[in-house]
Design a protein around this motif. Structure first.
Motif, PDB file in Angstrom:
ATOM      1  N   MET A 108       0.859  -1.166   0.000  1.00  0.00           N
ATOM      2  CA  MET A 108       0.000   0.000   0.000  1.00  0.00           C
ATOM      3  C   MET A 108       0.908   1.233   0.000  1.00  0.00           C
ATOM      4  N   ASN A 109       0.657   2.136  -0.945  1.00  0.00           N
ATOM      5  CA  ASN A 109       1.476   3.339  -0.995  1.00  0.00           C
ATOM      6  C   ASN A 109       0.858   4.453  -0.127  1.00  0.00           C
ATOM      7  N   LYS A 110       1.541   5.569  -0.019  1.00  0.00           N
ATOM      8  CA  LYS A 110       1.111   6.678   0.858  1.00  0.00           C
ATOM      9  C   LYS A 110      -0.246   7.231   0.439  1.00  0.00           C
ATOM     10  N   THR A 111      -0.494   7.349  -0.840  1.00  0.00           N
ATOM     11  CA  THR A 111      -1.763   7.889  -1.321  1.00  0.00           C
ATOM     12  C   THR A 111      -2.921   6.982  -0.920  1.00  0.00           C
ATOM     13  N   GLN A 112      -2.772   5.683  -1.087  1.00  0.00           N
ATOM     14  CA  GLN A 112      -3.814   4.733  -0.695  1.00  0.00           C
ATOM     15  C   GLN A 112      -4.031   4.762   0.816  1.00  0.00           C
ATOM     16  N   GLU A 113      -2.949   4.903   1.547  1.00  0.00           N
ATOM     17  CA  GLU A 113      -3.033   4.961   3.001  1.00  0.00           C
ATOM     18  C   GLU A 113      -3.821   6.198   3.448  1.00  0.00           C
ATOM     19  N   LYS A 114      -3.548   7.334   2.832  1.00  0.00           N
ATOM     20  CA  LYS A 114      -4.264   8.575   3.154  1.00  0.00           C
ATOM     21  C   LYS A 114      -5.752   8.452   2.818  1.00  0.00           C
ATOM     22  N   LEU A 115      -6.060   7.845   1.679  1.00  0.00           N
ATOM     23  CA  LEU A 115      -7.462   7.658   1.288  1.00  0.00           C
ATOM     24  C   LEU A 115      -8.194   6.736   2.265  1.00  0.00           C
ATOM     25  N   LEU A 116      -7.531   5.701   2.696  1.00  0.00           N
ATOM     26  CA  LEU A 116      -8.121   4.781   3.653  1.00  0.00           C
ATOM     27  C   LEU A 116      -8.412   5.486   4.977  1.00  0.00           C
ATOM     28  N   ILE A 117      -7.476   6.250   5.469  1.00  0.00           N
ATOM     29  CA  ILE A 117      -7.653   6.978   6.733  1.00  0.00           C
ATOM     30  C   ILE A 117      -8.768   8.018   6.597  1.00  0.00           C
ATOM     31  N   ALA A 118      -8.789   8.747   5.486  1.00  0.00           N
ATOM     32  CA  ALA A 118      -9.839   9.739   5.251  1.00  0.00           C
ATOM     33  C   ALA A 118     -11.215   9.073   5.193  1.00  0.00           C
ATOM     34  N   GLY A 119     -11.295   7.925   4.529  1.00  0.00           N
ATOM     35  CA  GLY A 119     -12.559   7.195   4.455  1.00  0.00           C
ATOM     36  C   GLY A 119     -13.036   6.726   5.813  1.00  0.00           C
ATOM     37  N   LEU A 120     -12.131   6.187   6.608  1.00  0.00           N
ATOM     38  CA  LEU A 120     -12.496   5.738   7.956  1.00  0.00           C
ATOM     39  C   LEU A 120     -12.935   6.906   8.833  1.00  0.00           C
ATOM     40  N   CYS A 121     -12.247   8.037   8.726  1.00  0.00           N
ATOM     41  CA  CYS A 121     -12.637   9.231   9.487  1.00  0.00           C
ATOM     42  C   CYS A 121     -14.037   9.685   9.074  1.00  0.00           C
ATOM     43  N   GLY A 122     -14.315   9.634   7.784  1.00  0.00           N
ATOM     44  CA  GLY A 122     -15.642  10.011   7.298  1.00  0.00           C
ATOM     45  C   GLY A 122     -16.732   9.125   7.852  1.00  0.00           C
TER      46      GLY A 122
END
Length: 112
Positions: free
Chosen positions: A1-15
């Motif tokens: 998992m790259n940094k961009t995917q990691e950021k998207l995953l965290i943003a989705g979970l926060c949402g």
């Protein structure tokens, strides 16, 4: 998992967490209630002001309408609130929702 995917995953979970918290905060109160089934007049407001009608019995709830001072409304029931004024479920024409009881005055014998 790259940094961009990691950021998207965290943003989705926060949402998801924020959405769940907001849904929980806007649920109707389950406080003890009492039936009223009578008319009341909107009162204790300035002539230029209006009483906001809310979707749920809370000041932060979505506004679904408003009544002018002196308007007569049907009060179905109210819920008791320990700290503050009670909230009442009211109806007038096509507007139905919750208002703070401090802005209602009972009307005896449909005297309006």
């Amino acid at each position: 998992m790259n940094k961009t995917q990691e950021k998207l995953l965290i943003a989705g979970l926060c949402g998801i967490v924020i959405t769940a918290a907001a849904a929980f905060a806007t649920q109707p109160a389950t406080a003890a209630g009492y039936a009223v089934d009578g008319m009341a007049k909107v009162s204790n407001l300035a002539r230029w002001d209006q009483l906001n009608v809310r979707k749920w019995p809370a000041s932060y709830s979505q506004k679904v309408g408003a009544f002018k001072p002196g308007a007569h409304v049907w009060v179905e029931r109210c819920i008791a609130v320990r700290a503050g004024a009670d909230w009442c479920l009211v109806d007038r024409n096509d507007v139905r929702g919750w208002v703070n009881s401090r802005y209602l005055t009972p009307v005896a014998d449909w005297d309006f």
